[in-house]
Scaffold this active site. Structure first.
Site: not given
Length: 248
Positions: A28, A190
């Site tokens: 990400d 995250d």
């Protein structure tokens, strides 16, 4: 000389065995590779102010990040008054993209340890991609600005496909384009969006504890949680021991 896709490189004490598929890491972007909250939230506040809404204090804003610009604006309107209509969200999304592209890294920085880790992974012949719900064009712009675009030949953004994370096709497309193998792939993120995408794809996951999530990191269900990228080598050695034997 062995073919590039089959060779094993030596990087310090790190060896990836040539008889195995090359390992693949999907990262990400916002909150995982870089601390982008300052620029994302300032852009959101600028657009909110244009539409008569109050600015959101920085102490409350980080939990709004994640899921892409349109969702960020949707959350921003709900935080400051009545929810925005779909028409207004469409309009403010375009305003957001225009402003953010001009201020994409006024305050954004890589998290500590990212640059050296990516260099180490490249030397070890690991396949790398970014899987983000940020618009692809802006993702590539930011990666270039941060000086790490060379590590990521594949970038799947929120508008690259007809689906976004947590849909597993978002991850599968990155693996296909890299020529990777799902059995040797890890998702790194995250937030719940990233970890749910990994679960939906049947992939192991690593979650950083210092990013942007609306749920406690310990409740997301990641296979490994790290508090600093210095812990990353041990994490991947835990999840893919046959590929990263000896990594510390």
């Amino acid at each position: 000389m062995p073919a590039p896709g089959a060779r094993a490189r030596q990087a310090g004490h790190n060896t990836i065995r040539s008889t195995m598929p090359r390992p693949t890491l999907l990262f990400d972007l916002d909150g995982t590779l870089a601390d982008t909250a300052g620029d994302l939230c300032e852009t959101m506040n600028v657009i909110l102010a244009r539409h008569g809404r109050a600015r959101i204090p920085s102490s409350r804003v980080r939990h709004l990040v994640g899921g892409g610009a349109r969702l960020l604006m949707e959350r921003g309107f709900k935080e400051t008054g009545p929810a925005a209509s779909e028409e207004l969200l469409d309009r403010t999304f375009e305003e957001f993209i225009a402003y953010y592209s001009e201020h994409i890294a006024d305050h954004t920085e890589l998290w500590p340890g990212v640059a050296s880790l990516l260099q180490r992974l490249e030397e070890a012949d690991v396949l790398l991609a970014v899987c983000t719900n940020k618009v692809e064009r802006l993702s590539r712009q930011l990666l270039e600005h941060l000086g790490i675009d060379k590590y990521f030949p594949v970038v799947i953004g929120g508008d690259t496909l007809s689906v976004k994370k947590p849909d597993p096709e978002h991850l599968f497309e990155a693996i296909r384009l890299l020529g990777g193998d799902r059995k040797a792939t890890i998702m790194v993120g995250d937030s719940e969006t990233d970890i749910d995408a990994a679960k939906n794809a049947g992939l192991p996951s690593i979650c950083v504890s210092f990013g942007y999530t609306r749920q406690p990191v310990t409740e997301l269900g990641a296979d490994v949680i790290i508090d600093h990228f210095d812990e990353f080598p041990r994490a991947i050695a835990t999840l893919l021991p046959d590929h990263f034997s000896g990594w510390r």
